[in-house]
Design an enzyme around this catalytic site. Structure first.
Site, PDB file in Angstrom:
ATOM      1  N   ASN A  46     -16.665  27.347 -23.242  1.00 35.69           N
ATOM      2  CA  ASN A  46     -17.328  26.296 -22.462  1.00 35.69           C
ATOM      3  C   ASN A  46     -17.106  26.447 -20.956  1.00 35.69           C
ATOM      4  OD1 ASN A  46     -18.173  25.091 -24.882  1.00 35.69           O
ATOM      5  ND2 ASN A  46     -16.239  23.972 -25.056  1.00 35.69           N
ATOM      6  N   THR A  62     -39.546  27.207 -10.621  1.00 39.59           N
ATOM      7  CA  THR A  62     -39.904  25.874 -10.137  1.00 39.59           C
ATOM      8  C   THR A  62     -40.164  25.071 -11.409  1.00 39.59           C
ATOM      9  OG1 THR A  62     -42.259  26.374  -9.990  1.00 39.59           O
ATOM     10  CG2 THR A  62     -40.981  26.725  -7.997  1.00 39.59           C
ATOM     11  N   SER A  67       0.823  -1.217   0.000  1.00 36.74           N
ATOM     12  CA  SER A  67       0.000   0.000   0.000  1.00 36.74           C
ATOM     13  C   SER A  67       0.856   1.266   0.000  1.00 36.74           C
ATOM     14  CB  SER A  67      -0.918   0.017   1.219  1.00 36.74           C
ATOM     15  OG  SER A  67      -0.172  -0.125   2.406  1.00 36.74           O
ATOM     16  N   SER A  77     -13.396  25.527 -27.889  1.00 38.38           N
ATOM     17  CA  SER A  77     -13.574  24.302 -28.654  1.00 38.38           C
ATOM     18  C   SER A  77     -12.516  24.263 -29.744  1.00 38.38           C
ATOM     19  CB  SER A  77     -14.968  24.297 -29.273  1.00 38.38           C
ATOM     20  OG  SER A  77     -14.995  23.404 -30.384  1.00 38.38           O
ATOM     21  N   GLU A  85     -18.809  22.305 -15.086  1.00 34.12           N
ATOM     22  CA  GLU A  85     -19.088  20.977 -15.660  1.00 34.12           C
ATOM     23  C   GLU A  85     -18.260  19.901 -14.960  1.00 34.12           C
ATOM     24  OE1 GLU A  85     -19.549  20.811 -20.177  1.00 34.12           O
ATOM     25  OE2 GLU A  85     -18.597  22.728 -19.853  1.00 34.12           O
ATOM     26  N   LYS A 125     -17.206  28.956 -29.501  1.00 30.38           N
ATOM     27  CA  LYS A 125     -17.540  28.365 -28.203  1.00 30.38           C
ATOM     28  C   LYS A 125     -16.683  28.879 -27.050  1.00 30.38           C
ATOM     29  CE  LYS A 125     -19.967  25.307 -27.351  1.00 30.38           C
ATOM     30  NZ  LYS A 125     -19.754  23.888 -27.644  1.00 30.38           N
ATOM     31  N   TYR A 164      -9.580  -6.392  12.937  1.00 30.79           N
ATOM     32  CA  TYR A 164      -8.974  -5.850  11.722  1.00 30.79           C
ATOM     33  C   TYR A 164      -8.933  -6.880  10.600  1.00 30.79           C
ATOM     34  CZ  TYR A 164      -5.653  -4.044   8.359  1.00 30.79           C
ATOM     35  OH  TYR A 164      -5.069  -3.627   7.194  1.00 30.79           O
TER      36      TYR A 164
END
Ligand code: ARG
Length: 470
Positions: free
Chosen positions: A290, A160, A28, A282, A295, A288, A322
């Site tokens: 963006n 709404t 790990s 773009s 996003e 464009k 464990y």
């Protein structure tokens, strides 16, 4: 990461070396190296406690402390050699300590197991991480309050069903975001309080036969309490799950903000301009711009939700105490913290430079017949039953639609055609300003109320800061 033929600390019982792939598969250190500073901090506290109770001599403790401090410097400077063969952060640091200081290094692990060690490290790490996340959260909330204040009078359509409903103020909308984040703050704080308990002393699972002083170790590490049960202390990762659940909700809030910003920045809405520094273009369509930042934040919410499910699933069938399964908690945890911290940071940087297009917002509210409810309420105040008022206003809206005018542009004569109780004071309620100003109660959208709410919000943030400082 290098692999030299070092002896593993647990090699005594083994007669054959670990399969090369198994070694890589079980290691790990490739990710838990991130716990290194907290591992060192925990080890120094553990060693100091061992000295205090007479298990280590003062000289042994000094050598351990000095050695660990030097190892921290090696890690800082990037000269520390992490070895996959030594499996994890704990054994890498311990092996290096022994290499540096000899015999005393081998005594550090007295009365301790990697099981209580890792549980301690993760708690220490997460406690600090939550502090950092809360600081970014504060920065974003402060940015929202500044924006709310600047746009306290700015009329926009409230939605709404994503249909224009009633006029609201932009400041009021920003305060809604503030409230969501304030609850996220509370959840993270609760999580931090609950995780602030010391596992060390639980050793592998049953405790240790050395005369340890767990309260002293807890005090050294700033833990508010000592874990009551050794089996529980080494085995549960509910605090990791709880943090990830808080993070998933926080990200869900950021994702909703993102969705709104993406819509608002679209030329179809044209409510805001996100500065170039937070957008990209773009490669094919020259026109464009963006809204990548919102996003991406919306997209990253998915991975945090995924981590939450991964962690719940990781835990659900583990018998006490464990199990190695728990090693799988690190990557989702680290990625969750990185994602939340990064998302908050980019939002805190972006909100102060967001350009709000007040004239477009106002125009959208006007075209959407946002004051229709106000007209109905006006009729009710003149004795018309609400259902009949609703019907009359509906017909007025239809005329507006057919003749491409908003309600305030209909003549008094036309309006009286829908209900004879209408007088020329009706235009006061048909204006957008009149409509928002009328919602003048605690929690309402009237600019006066928004300003009062901002003042209260500032107080609450200050109160949080003071509570956290004590
Ligand atoms: N790397 C391990 C983990 O993250 C440390 C504890 C290992 N303990 C053990 N008995 N193998 O959980």
């Amino acid at each position: 990461m290098v692999s030299t033929p070092v002896n593993k600390p647990w090699a005594g019982r083994f007669s054959a070396p670990t399969d090369a792939f198994v070694e890589a598969f079980t290691a790990s250190v490739g990710f838990d190296y991130r716990l290194a500073y907290h591992d060192i901090r925990g080890s120094i506290a553990h060693a100091r406690m061992l000295m205090q109770v007479g298990v280590l001599t003062a000289a042994e403790f000094s050598a351990i402390e000095q050695g660990l401090i030097e190892i921290r410097t090696e890690i800082d400077q990037g000269t520390f050699q992490w070895e996959t063969r030594l499996e994890d952060v704990h054994m890498n640091i311990e092996a290096r300590l022994t290499e540096r200081i000899g015999m005393a290094g081998k005594k550090l692990h007295t009365g301790r197991s990697r099981n209580d060690q890792v549980a301690t490290d993760v708690r220490l790490w997460l406690r600090d991480e939550i502090d950092t996340i809360l600081a970014e959260l504060t920065r974003l909330q402060e940015a929202l309050l500044i924006l709310a204040e600047r746009e306290a009078d700015t009329i926009m359509p409230g939605f709404t069903h994503l249909q224009i409903a009633q006029p609201i103020t932009f400041g009021h909308h920003m305060l809604a975001w503030f409230e969501m984040l304030q609850r996220d703050r509370g959840r993270l704080h609760d999580c931090q309080v609950r995780l602030n308990v010391l596992p060390l002393g639980a050793a592998a699972l049953a405790g240790t036969s050395y005369p340890i002083d767990r309260a002293y170790t807890a005090q050294l590490l700033g833990f508010a309490a000592v874990a009551e049960n050794s089996l529980d202390a080494v085995s549960d990762r509910d605090f990791v799950i709880e943090f990830t659940a808080c993070a998933a909700l926080l990200m869900t809030h950021l994702s909703r903000f993102s969705e709104e910003l993406v819509l608002w920045a679209s030329p179809a809405f044209d409510f805001v301009d996100i500065p170039d520094a937070f957008c990209t273009g773009s490669s094919i369509m020259p026109q464009k711009k963006n809204p990548d930042v919102p996003e991406l934040v919306r997209g990253k919410t998915g991975r945090v939700n995924g981590h939450l499910v991964a962690l719940l699933t990781l835990m659900k069938a583990q018998p006490l105490a464990y199990n190695k399964d728990n090693q799988e908690d690190k990557e989702p945890l680290f990625d969750t913290a990185d994602t939340v911290r990064g998302s908050l940071r980019v939002y805190a940087d972006m909100m102060p430079v967001l350009r709000v297009k007040g004239d477009h917002l106002r125009e959208a509210a006007r075209q959407g017949f946002a004051t229709a409810t106000d007209l109905a309420d006006y009729l009710v105040r003149r004795g018309i039953p609400f259902r009949d008022a609703h019907e009359a206003v509906g017909r007025a809206v239809r005329l507006g639609l057919e003749t491409k005018r908003d309600l305030a542009q209909l003549s008094l004569e036309e309006l009286r055609g829908f209900s004879s109780v209408i007088e020329d004071d009706v235009y006061e309620v048909l204006t957008l300003e009149g409509s928002v100003a009328a919602r003048d109660h605690f929690g309402g959208t009237a600019p006066r109320q928004v300003r009062a709410a901002i003042a209260r919000a500032r107080e609450r943030l200050l109160h949080n800061a003071m509570a956290n400082a004590t």
